[in-house]
Motif scaffolding. Structure first.
Motif, PDB file in Angstrom:
ATOM      1  N   UNK A 219       0.868  -1.154  -0.124  1.00  0.00           N
ATOM      2  CA  UNK A 219      -0.226  -0.167  -0.064  1.00  0.00           C
ATOM      3  C   UNK A 219       0.688   1.257   0.129  1.00  0.00           C
ATOM      4  N   UNK A 220       1.759   1.219   0.700  1.00  0.00           N
ATOM      5  CA  UNK A 220       2.813   2.376   0.765  1.00  0.00           C
ATOM      6  C   UNK A 220       3.534   2.727  -0.388  1.00  0.00           C
ATOM      7  N   UNK A 221       3.758   1.604  -1.039  1.00  0.00           N
ATOM      8  CA  UNK A 221       4.623   1.652  -2.503  1.00  0.00           C
ATOM      9  C   UNK A 221       3.586   2.300  -3.458  1.00  0.00           C
ATOM     10  N   UNK A 222       2.398   1.826  -3.642  1.00  0.00           N
ATOM     11  CA  UNK A 222       1.218   2.125  -4.470  1.00  0.00           C
ATOM     12  C   UNK A 222       1.120   3.660  -3.965  1.00  0.00           C
ATOM     13  N   UNK A 223       0.892   4.318  -3.142  1.00  0.00           N
ATOM     14  CA  UNK A 223       0.834   5.404  -2.563  1.00  0.00           C
ATOM     15  C   UNK A 223       1.595   6.157  -3.010  1.00  0.00           C
TER      16      UNK A 223
END
Length: 254
Positions: A219-223
Motif C-alpha cells: 500500500x505504501x509503495x502504491x501511494x
C-alpha cells in the motif's frame, strides 16, 4: 499543504525518431513481414523526404530495438523474432501516454517488489534500503540532488524481493524512468516541498518493509508511485474488479 506540481520536461523529436517510429509501426503491424528486406536507404530517403543519414540513424535505432538486423552486403531485414533480448521504453516521459505507461508498469512491478521485500529481505538488504533512504535525508538537509539515491532506494527494494529477475529488471529499466525523479530533486522541487513529500513516502515504504508487513508495504509503495505520478501531472487509473470483469467480457466477445 500539498506541494506544487512541476511540469514535465519535453524534448523535441529528431527526424530520425519520427522516421523510425513510422517504420516501427509498419513492422509491428505486419506491413513488413519478419525476414523481409527493408527498402533501400535511397528509397526511404525519397519517401520521407529526409537525408540518407537520417534514414541510417533511424535504421540503427530499429536495430537497437531488436526489430531490424543487417546482413552483410544484402541490406537491412525485419528481424524474425521482434525485439528478442531487447527491452526499451521509447519516448517515455517526453510524451503523456508514454509517461502513463511507465508509471503503470512501475505500479505492477514495484508494488509487488515491496510486498516481497517485506517478506523476504535479509538484514543486509534492509541495511542497503536504509542507506539509500539516509542519503536522501542528507540530500534534503544539505540541498543536494538526491535523484541517484532515489534510484538506489527503489533498486535496493527490488533486490530485496528475493526474486533476482525482479531485481535485475528494475535495475535494467530504472535508467529509463529515472528522469521522472529529476523535477522532485531539483532546487525548485526541494523548495516546493516535492522532495520532502517523496521522502515521507519513501520512509513509509521502508518502515513497512522493516516491520515485515506485506500489506502495508504494498500500500505504501502504491501511494508513493501514484503521488510521484501526480507530482508530474500524471493521473494513473487504478484497476478495479469491475475493470477486470470488463476486460474478460471483451475477450470472450472477441
Amino acid at each position: 499543504m500539498t506541494p506544487d506540481r512541476l511540469p514535465r520536461i519535453v524534448r523535441p523529436h529528431r527526424l530520425s525518431e519520427e522516421v523510425g517510429a513510422v517504420l516501427d509501426r509498419r513492422i509491428r503491424s505486419g506491413a513488413f513481414a519478419p525476414g523481409e528486406r527493408l527498402p533501400t536507404e535511397a528509397r526511404l530517403s525519397e519517401e520521407f523526404e529526409v537525408s540518407r543519414a537520417v534514414v541510417r540513424e533511424a535504421i540503427a535505432r530499429l536495430k537497437a530495438e531488436g526489430l531490424v538486423e543487417s546482413r552483410q552486403g544484402a541490406g537491412a531485414f525485419v528481424a524474425r523474432r521482434l525485439g528478442a533480448g531487447v527491452f526499451r521504453m521509447g519516448p517515455g516521459l517526453a510524451e503523456a501516454d508514454g509517461a502513463l505507461e511507465i508509471f503503470e508498469l512501475r505500479l505492477i512491478v514495484e508494488v509487488a517488489a515491496a510486498e516481497r521485500a517485506a517478506l523476504r529481505r535479509t538484514p543486509q538488504q534492509l541495511e542497503a534500503i536504509g542507506a539509500a533512504l539516509a542519503r536522501m535525508d542528507v540530500a534534503l538537509t544539505c540541498g543536494e540532488d538526491g535523484a541517484m539515491a532515489d534510484d538506489d532506494f527503489h533498486c535496493a527494494i527490488a533486490a530485496a524481493s528475493g526474486n533476482p529477475l525482479i531485481g535485475r529488471f528494475v535495475a535494467f529499466v530504472s535508467q529509463e524512468y529515472s528522469a521522472s525523479r529529476v523535477p522532485t530533486w531539483s532546487a525548485e522541487g526541494v523548495s516546493r516541498g516535492l522532495a520532502g513529500a517523496a521522502q515521507d513516502e519513501h520512509r513509509a515504504v521502508f518502515d513497512a518493509i522493516a516491520a515485515g508487513d506485506v500489506e502495508a508495504a504494498g500500500q505504501a509503495a502504491q501511494r508513493h508511485l501514484l503521488s510521484a505520478a501526480g507530482r508530474l501531472g500524471i493521473v494513473v487509473p487504478t484497476l478495479q474488479v469491475g475493470d477486470l470483469q470488463h476486460v474478460d467480457e471483451e475477450g470472450r466477445d472477441g
